[in-house]
Design a protein around this motif. Sequence first.
Motif, short mmCIF file in Angstrom:
data_model
loop_
_atom_site.label_atom_id
_atom_site.label_comp_id
_atom_site.label_asym_id
_atom_site.label_seq_id
_atom_site.Cartn_x
_atom_site.Cartn_y
_atom_site.Cartn_z
N TRP A 69 34.33 -8.04 48.61
CA TRP A 69 34.32 -7.27 47.38
C TRP A 69 33.29 -7.67 46.41
O TRP A 69 32.60 -6.96 45.45
N ILE A 70 33.15 -9.00 46.51
CA ILE A 70 32.12 -9.91 45.54
C ILE A 70 30.81 -9.41 45.63
O ILE A 70 30.14 -9.40 44.63
N ARG A 73 35.91 -4.21 40.67
CA ARG A 73 36.81 -5.57 40.97
C ARG A 73 35.87 -6.67 40.43
O ARG A 73 36.67 -7.62 39.95
N ALA A 74 34.79 -6.65 40.80
CA ALA A 74 33.77 -7.73 40.36
C ALA A 74 33.99 -8.11 38.74
O ALA A 74 33.91 -9.40 38.65
N ARG A 75 33.75 -7.13 38.07
CA ARG A 75 33.82 -7.01 36.88
C ARG A 75 35.34 -7.72 36.24
O ARG A 75 35.05 -8.57 35.31
N ARG A 76 36.27 -7.39 36.80
CA ARG A 76 37.57 -7.88 36.58
C ARG A 76 37.89 -9.27 36.79
O ARG A 76 38.25 -10.12 36.39
N GLU A 77 37.54 -9.82 38.21
CA GLU A 77 37.83 -10.88 38.88
C GLU A 77 36.88 -11.96 38.95
O GLU A 77 37.08 -13.17 39.42
N SER A 78 35.67 -11.52 39.19
CA SER A 78 34.64 -12.60 39.56
C SER A 78 34.26 -13.42 38.14
O SER A 78 34.41 -12.95 37.03
N PRO A 79 34.10 -14.78 38.63
CA PRO A 79 33.68 -15.35 37.43
C PRO A 79 32.31 -14.79 36.70
O PRO A 79 31.91 -15.50 35.50
N THR A 100 28.55 -8.09 40.47
CA THR A 100 28.77 -8.52 41.71
C THR A 100 27.48 -9.49 42.03
O THR A 100 26.66 -9.74 41.23
N HIS A 112 31.33 -11.87 36.57
CA HIS A 112 31.58 -10.48 35.92
C HIS A 112 30.82 -9.54 36.33
O HIS A 112 30.47 -8.34 35.78
#
Length: 70
Positions: A45-46, A52-58, A62, A60
């Motif tokens: 997903w990253i 999802r990357a916008r929400r969960e990745s440091p 991909t 924000h």
Amino acid sequence: MRVLAVETLEALQQYVGKEIGVSEWLAVTQERINQFAEATEDHQWIHVDPERARRESPYHATIAHGFLTL
């Protein structure tokens, strides 16, 4: 661009720390990342899920696969 041919490991030593080739910049777009994911079957997903990357990745966003940037 001139091709560099090095015949032995010893001959390669003279190039340590020297620039031996430069290419043009390459845009790493989400489309390119998605195509790389398809080719390598790495759909983590990253790399391929912008929401999802916008929400969960440091970051924000991909990120490109390591081998894609290589």
